[in-house]
Design a protein around this motif. Sequence first.
Motif, PDB file in Angstrom:
ATOM      1  N   SER A 178       0.818  -1.216   0.000  1.00 52.95           N
ATOM      2  CA  SER A 178       0.000   0.000   0.000  1.00 52.95           C
ATOM      3  C   SER A 178       0.847   1.260   0.000  1.00 52.95           C
ATOM      4  N   SER A 179       1.916   1.277   0.811  1.00 54.56           N
ATOM      5  CA  SER A 179       2.746   2.479   0.906  1.00 54.56           C
ATOM      6  C   SER A 179       4.088   2.126   1.526  1.00 54.56           C
ATOM      7  N   VAL A 199      12.124  -9.312  -7.014  1.00 56.25           N
ATOM      8  CA  VAL A 199      10.952  -9.572  -7.852  1.00 56.25           C
ATOM      9  C   VAL A 199      11.071  -8.860  -9.198  1.00 56.25           C
ATOM     10  N   ARG A 200      10.161  -9.214 -10.096  1.00 55.27           N
ATOM     11  CA  ARG A 200      10.165  -8.586 -11.422  1.00 55.27           C
ATOM     12  C   ARG A 200       9.665  -7.151 -11.369  1.00 55.27           C
ATOM     13  N   LEU A 201       8.622  -6.898 -10.557  1.00 50.80           N
ATOM     14  CA  LEU A 201       8.010  -5.573 -10.500  1.00 50.80           C
ATOM     15  C   LEU A 201       7.470  -5.326  -9.102  1.00 50.80           C
ATOM     16  N   ARG A 202       7.625  -4.091  -8.619  1.00 52.39           N
ATOM     17  CA  ARG A 202       6.974  -3.698  -7.370  1.00 52.39           C
ATOM     18  C   ARG A 202       6.160  -2.438  -7.643  1.00 52.39           C
ATOM     19  N   ARG A 203       5.042  -2.318  -6.934  1.00 50.36           N
ATOM     20  CA  ARG A 203       4.179  -1.159  -7.127  1.00 50.36           C
ATOM     21  C   ARG A 203       3.487  -0.834  -5.809  1.00 50.36           C
ATOM     22  N   PHE A 204       3.376   0.475  -5.515  1.00 49.48           N
ATOM     23  CA  PHE A 204       2.746   0.922  -4.278  1.00 49.48           C
ATOM     24  C   PHE A 204       1.325   1.420  -4.532  1.00 49.48           C
ATOM     25  N   GLY A 205       0.492   1.322  -3.492  1.00 44.35           N
ATOM     26  CA  GLY A 205      -0.908   1.735  -3.555  1.00 44.35           C
ATOM     27  C   GLY A 205      -1.802   0.515  -3.682  1.00 44.35           C
ATOM     28  N   ASN A 210      -5.373  -4.793  -3.341  1.00 43.82           N
ATOM     29  CA  ASN A 210      -4.241  -5.631  -3.745  1.00 43.82           C
ATOM     30  C   ASN A 210      -4.482  -7.106  -3.426  1.00 43.82           C
ATOM     31  N   TYR A 211      -4.993  -7.378  -2.232  1.00 47.72           N
ATOM     32  CA  TYR A 211      -5.211  -8.770  -1.828  1.00 47.72           C
ATOM     33  C   TYR A 211      -6.261  -9.444  -2.707  1.00 47.72           C
ATOM     34  N   CYS A 212      -7.255  -8.673  -3.112  1.00 50.33           N
ATOM     35  CA  CYS A 212      -8.284  -9.245  -3.987  1.00 50.33           C
ATOM     36  C   CYS A 212      -7.748  -9.467  -5.398  1.00 50.33           C
ATOM     37  N   VAL A 222       1.849  -9.705  -1.879  1.00 50.54           N
ATOM     38  CA  VAL A 222       1.548  -8.462  -1.168  1.00 50.54           C
ATOM     39  C   VAL A 222       2.341  -8.502   0.139  1.00 50.54           C
ATOM     40  N   VAL A 223       3.118  -7.450   0.386  1.00 50.71           N
ATOM     41  CA  VAL A 223       3.938  -7.373   1.595  1.00 50.71           C
ATOM     42  C   VAL A 223       3.620  -6.060   2.297  1.00 50.71           C
ATOM     43  N   GLU A 224       3.199  -6.141   3.573  1.00 49.38           N
ATOM     44  CA  GLU A 224       2.819  -4.940   4.304  1.00 49.38           C
ATOM     45  C   GLU A 224       3.218  -5.064   5.773  1.00 49.38           C
ATOM     46  N   ALA A 225       3.145  -3.948   6.478  1.00 52.11           N
ATOM     47  CA  ALA A 225       3.438  -3.917   7.912  1.00 52.11           C
ATOM     48  C   ALA A 225       2.477  -2.939   8.581  1.00 52.11           C
ATOM     49  N   GLY A 226       2.304  -3.104   9.895  1.00 47.51           N
ATOM     50  CA  GLY A 226       1.473  -2.188  10.647  1.00 47.51           C
ATOM     51  C   GLY A 226      -0.015  -2.372  10.463  1.00 47.51           C
ATOM     52  N   LEU A 227      -0.463  -3.547  10.019  1.00 48.76           N
ATOM     53  CA  LEU A 227      -1.887  -3.778   9.812  1.00 48.76           C
ATOM     54  C   LEU A 227      -2.590  -4.126  11.126  1.00 48.76           C
TER      55      LEU A 227
END
Length: 278
Positions: A178-179, A199-205, A210-212, A222-227
Amino acid sequence: MLESKGENPLRDTVPANPDFDDLLATAHALADQAGAVILPHFRTGLAIDHKGGALFDPVTAADLAAETAIRSALAATHPAHGIVGEEFGATAPDADYCWIIDPIDGTRAFIVGQPLWGTLIGLVRNGVPLLGLMNQPFTGERYWSGERQSYFRHSSGIEQTIRTRPCRTLSDALLTASSPDLFESEEEQASFARVASAVRLRRFGGDCYNYCLLALGQIDLVVEAGLKDFDILPLIPIIERSGGVVSTWEGGDPRRGGRILAAGDPRLHEQAVKILTQ
């Protein structure tokens, strides 16, 4: 990956347990009600409040009104059930059945007019995720879990089963988060940088979207923190019943949130855990 089921694409959604069918119908009804409350606020320049903390944590009238509508509906239809919501906290969270609500997951996207947000509605039974739903009322898309599979409803109204896609190696993977602001410590930043460089590509937002998209077969990681728990619990059944894996970075239980890793392919998940924890 969309999988057509012929003339009756949802014949497998009729569960063996009629209680599940009723509860899923409730989740759909709640999503409809929340969407009707939220949409009049979208792209209107509504007021924004900050909940507090170092990282900007916005809340709007749309968030509050949507959760209020959901809580009122559940009080009328399932008064014995618990509720855990982002905006108004927990009510009877130890009940056998407890609804997990995030009225607008992706409020930052919502306030800048991007349609990368959604309403998350989940239900746990004795602490175990039973079903999950993500609704994006502006685009008309909806994702949800049946008892054995996950499903997608397109804006056209077509409903189909969905599956994650195979991706054997990190070098072929498409990764989203996400950010970068989510990775607050130097350790988290370094761990994310390691997996992102592989990885081949990373993208934020993207937030819940993203999970869907991972469940749909468009994204591999999908890699995130602070959820928080309400950020991830409704998404767990959607990911798992589409063939994906979701855990903490260490491969543990994701239900409490924290540092989350979701992968469409179990082989990819194993590789990502090793890199994130090395």
